[in-house]
Enzyme design. Structure first.
Site, PDB file in Angstrom:
ATOM      1  N   ASP A  34       0.131  -7.693   1.645  1.00 13.25           N
ATOM      2  CA  ASP A  34       0.613  -6.236   1.464  1.00 13.25           C
ATOM      3  C   ASP A  34       2.084  -6.231   1.795  1.00 13.25           C
ATOM      4  OD1 ASP A  34       0.559  -3.363   1.778  1.00 13.25           O
ATOM      5  OD2 ASP A  34      -0.118  -3.463   3.843  1.00 13.25           O
ATOM      6  N   HIS A  71       0.730  -1.254   0.134  1.00 13.22           N
ATOM      7  CA  HIS A  71       0.017  -0.022   0.051  1.00 13.22           C
ATOM      8  C   HIS A  71       0.831   1.119   0.055  1.00 13.22           C
ATOM      9  CE1 HIS A  71       0.386  -0.005   4.370  1.00 13.22           C
ATOM     10  NE2 HIS A  71       0.311   1.364   4.313  1.00 13.22           N
ATOM     11  N   GLN A  91       0.412   6.006  11.823  1.00 14.46           N
ATOM     12  CA  GLN A  91       0.321   6.341  10.467  1.00 14.46           C
ATOM     13  C   GLN A  91       1.982   7.050  10.276  1.00 14.46           C
ATOM     14  OE1 GLN A  91      -2.528   9.527  10.452  1.00 14.46           O
ATOM     15  NE2 GLN A  91      -3.414   8.748   8.697  1.00 14.46           N
ATOM     16  N   GLY A  92       2.438   6.437   9.186  1.00 11.73           N
ATOM     17  CA  GLY A  92       3.964   7.174   8.585  1.00 11.73           C
ATOM     18  C   GLY A  92       4.739   5.924   8.862  1.00 11.73           C
ATOM     19  N   ASP A  93       4.399   5.131   9.802  1.00 16.90           N
ATOM     20  CA  ASP A  93       5.389   3.665  10.007  1.00 16.90           C
ATOM     21  C   ASP A  93       5.164   2.567   8.865  1.00 16.90           C
ATOM     22  OD1 ASP A  93       6.463   5.109  12.048  1.00 16.90           O
ATOM     23  OD2 ASP A  93       5.079   4.319  13.724  1.00 16.90           O
ATOM     24  N   SER A  94       4.077   2.623   8.097  1.00 15.54           N
ATOM     25  CA  SER A  94       3.629   1.594   7.173  1.00 15.54           C
ATOM     26  C   SER A  94       4.701   1.448   6.236  1.00 15.54           C
ATOM     27  CB  SER A  94       2.636   2.041   6.249  1.00 15.54           C
ATOM     28  OG  SER A  94       1.290   2.278   7.006  1.00 15.54           O
TER      29      SER A  94
END
Length: 249
Positions: free
Chosen positions: A112, A65, A199-202
């Site tokens: 993913d 993603h 969020q942002g660590d994906s």
């Protein structure tokens, strides 16, 4: 990212989506010198939006993603930079090619994972991929890394953060998430919440036993009680990742 059918792109770019969010909450700052394989991805303006793991001199594993809309001409992988504002440190490398798992649709449906090929070798030391089930046993001590939000509605971290998380049993994670697929995913977190990615660590690494066991993928909120983070299970994709890392040109 976190939650059901999260709006993954918004999540990865730091958009306000309560569903998809992976970040480091409850962790502490660590040195990139100790973890030289932790990298982050930037857009054309140099804004960090996801993480990744250097697994070979020119190969980075991240989340599908994160990579789905990546433009190789403008995207960069930043290696060796602990402080995102300190552009004197580390190097921003162009992306030559992007592979995303062919069965990927949304993070909560699995697959993913993605592999980025860099235009030249990175200076960091690669991390080995996990294989087998030994490191996925419930209670195994793991560590997640990233530059994402440090609270569900907080700001993105300027510095590399890490948080220790125990692996959660498949049975427990299935109770937390109806969409959890144990053959493709692994959960990590504590029942009371307070420790998590955000969020942002994906796309960033979940590490145990000195090996990459997971890729930060999805979940509900950040560090919520009874809602551990969900990670792509590296062992489930080992053969496919090996082909991309070692065999693909």
């Amino acid at each position: 990212m976190r939650l059901g059918v999260l709006v993954l792109v918004l999540m990865a770019l730091g958009g306000g989506v309560a569903a998809a969010e992976p970040r480091v909450v409850g962790g502490s700052r660590v040195s990139v010198e100790d973890y030289p394989w932790v990298v982050y991805l930037t857009d054309s303006k140099g804004n960090q939006f996801c993480g990744g793991t250097l697994v070979a001199p020119t190969k980075v594993v991240t989340a599908a993603h994160c990579a789905g809309g990546l433009a190789p001409k403008t995207a960069r992988v930043v290696v060796g930079r602990e402080d995102k504002r300190d552009t004197r440190r580390g190097v921003a490398l162009p992306v030559a090619d992007v592979w995303t798992h062919p069965e990927y649709v949304t993070a909560d449906r699995g697959h993913d994972v993605a592999v980025l090929t860099l235009t030249r070798a990175a200076p960091g030391t690669p991390l080995e991929l996990a294989g087998g089930d030994a490191l996925y046993a419930a209670g195994t001590r793991a560590t997640a890394f990233g530059w994402g939000r440090t609270s569900e509605q907080g700001a993105m971290s300027q510095f590399l953060m890490a948080v220790g998380l125990p692996v959660v049993s498949d049975e427990s994670c299935e109770q937390s998430y109806a969409l959890y697929k144990p053959e493709l995913m692994v959960c990590a977190g504590v029942p009371e919440g307070g420790l998590d990615t955000c969020q942002g660590d994906s796309g960033g690494p979940l590490v145990a036993g000195g090996k990459l066991i997971g890729v930060t993928s999805w979940g509900e909120g950040c560090a919520r009680e009874g809602k551990p983070g969900v990670y792509s299970r590296i062992s489930a994709y080992r053969a496919e990742l090996d082909r991309q890392i070692h065999d693909a040109v």
